[in-house]
Design a protein around this motif. Structure first.
Motif, mmCIF file in Angstrom:
data_model
loop_
_atom_site.group_PDB
_atom_site.id
_atom_site.type_symbol
_atom_site.label_atom_id
_atom_site.label_comp_id
_atom_site.label_asym_id
_atom_site.label_seq_id
_atom_site.Cartn_x
_atom_site.Cartn_y
_atom_site.Cartn_z
ATOM 1 N N CYS A 20 0.804 -1.215 0.000
ATOM 2 C CA CYS A 20 0.000 0.000 0.000
ATOM 3 C C CYS A 20 0.841 1.271 0.000
ATOM 4 C CB CYS A 20 -0.934 0.024 1.209
ATOM 5 S SG CYS A 20 -2.330 -1.088 1.020
ATOM 6 N N THR A 21 2.097 1.191 0.368
ATOM 7 C CA THR A 21 2.938 2.377 0.346
ATOM 8 C C THR A 21 3.105 2.814 -1.097
ATOM 9 O OG1 THR A 21 4.125 1.633 2.284
ATOM 10 C CG2 THR A 21 5.189 3.307 0.950
ATOM 11 N N LYS A 22 2.695 4.025 -1.361
ATOM 12 C CA LYS A 22 2.774 4.529 -2.728
ATOM 13 C C LYS A 22 4.215 4.830 -3.093
ATOM 14 C CE LYS A 22 -1.797 6.546 -2.866
ATOM 15 N NZ LYS A 22 -2.580 7.761 -3.081
ATOM 16 N N LYS A 23 4.555 4.562 -4.327
ATOM 17 C CA LYS A 23 5.899 4.856 -4.809
ATOM 18 C C LYS A 23 6.042 6.369 -4.975
ATOM 19 C CE LYS A 23 6.626 0.526 -7.219
ATOM 20 N NZ LYS A 23 6.889 -0.129 -8.498
ATOM 21 N N PRO A 24 7.163 6.924 -4.537
ATOM 22 C CA PRO A 24 7.350 8.363 -4.702
ATOM 23 C C PRO A 24 7.691 8.706 -6.158
ATOM 24 C CG PRO A 24 9.303 7.388 -3.736
ATOM 25 C CD PRO A 24 8.273 6.300 -3.837
ATOM 26 N N SER A 53 7.917 16.757 -5.390
ATOM 27 C CA SER A 53 7.744 15.302 -5.409
ATOM 28 C C SER A 53 6.443 14.897 -4.724
ATOM 29 C CB SER A 53 8.907 14.628 -4.699
ATOM 30 O OG SER A 53 10.131 15.003 -5.272
ATOM 31 N N GLU A 54 5.965 13.735 -5.099
ATOM 32 C CA GLU A 54 4.762 13.175 -4.494
ATOM 33 C C GLU A 54 5.119 11.911 -3.725
ATOM 34 O OE1 GLU A 54 1.886 12.523 -7.547
ATOM 35 O OE2 GLU A 54 1.970 14.589 -8.248
ATOM 36 N N ASN A 55 4.463 11.704 -2.599
ATOM 37 C CA ASN A 55 4.610 10.499 -1.775
ATOM 38 C C ASN A 55 6.036 10.297 -1.263
ATOM 39 O OD1 ASN A 55 1.871 9.865 -2.386
ATOM 40 N ND2 ASN A 55 2.565 9.007 -4.316
ATOM 41 N N SER A 94 9.082 11.069 1.699
ATOM 42 C CA SER A 94 9.240 11.461 3.095
ATOM 43 C C SER A 94 10.676 11.828 3.440
ATOM 44 C CB SER A 94 8.757 10.350 4.015
ATOM 45 O OG SER A 94 9.580 9.217 3.869
ATOM 46 N N SER A 127 10.228 6.693 -0.180
ATOM 47 C CA SER A 127 8.899 6.558 0.401
ATOM 48 C C SER A 127 9.014 6.496 1.924
ATOM 49 C CB SER A 127 8.215 5.297 -0.129
ATOM 50 O OG SER A 127 8.973 4.160 0.230
ATOM 51 N N LYS A 128 7.882 6.563 2.585
ATOM 52 C CA LYS A 128 7.868 6.577 4.049
ATOM 53 C C LYS A 128 8.525 5.327 4.643
ATOM 54 C CE LYS A 128 4.866 7.636 7.910
ATOM 55 N NZ LYS A 128 3.545 8.086 8.312
#
Length: 144
Positions: free
Chosen positions: A24-28, A51-53, A55, A102-103
């Motif tokens: 479920c972790t979206k790819k940045p 950037s999107e997604n 951290s 990603s996170k």
């Protein structure tokens, strides 16, 4: 035999949930912007991640003259006062690379932008002993 089969079903169910939620972790998607494309040597370069997604942000700045420095940040902005090395040419290009994660740290992406660095400008006054009025010099932009 049926007893063993009953233990397999919950294990398979838990494995399916684990795979589903870990995916479920979206790819940045890395993206970077600067406030302009051309700078004078010594100017502040303001870089922003669009950037999107993401951290975490790893900014790597390098020039034509073997300068390279990496900055690790948790925020999407970086301001850099760039001064070229005094024994190198002050003109050239500066390459900015942004590596985002990603996170959970399992996914990453990169974006790169090249900006131009020009020689610094300043005011020049010529003095001629035969004239009392200084000569004004203008640059290509009409600045004195």
């Amino acid at each position: 035999m049926k007893k063993n089969r009953l233990h397999v079903v919950p294990v398979l169910f838990l494995m399916t949930l684990l795979v589903t939620f870990s995916a479920c972790t979206k790819k940045p998607v890395a993206c970077l912007a600067t406030d302009k494309d051309t700078y004078r040597d010594g100017e502040t370069i303001h870089m922003t991640s669009c950037s999107e997604n993401a951290s975490s942000y790893e900014w790597t700045i390098s020039d034509d003259n073997f300068y390279s420095k990496t900055y690790m940040t948790q925020n999407a902005d970086l301001k850099l006062d760039y001064y070229s090395q005094p024994f190198y040419s002050t003109t050239g290009q500066l390459t900015i690379n942004l590596h985002v994660k990603s996170k959970n740290g399992n996914h990453s992406d990169d974006a790169t932008k090249v900006v131009d660095i020009l020689k610094p400008t300043g005011q020049v006054v010529f003095y001629n002993p035969y004239y009392t009025t200084p000569v004004m010099v203008m640059d290509n932009h009409g600045n004195t």
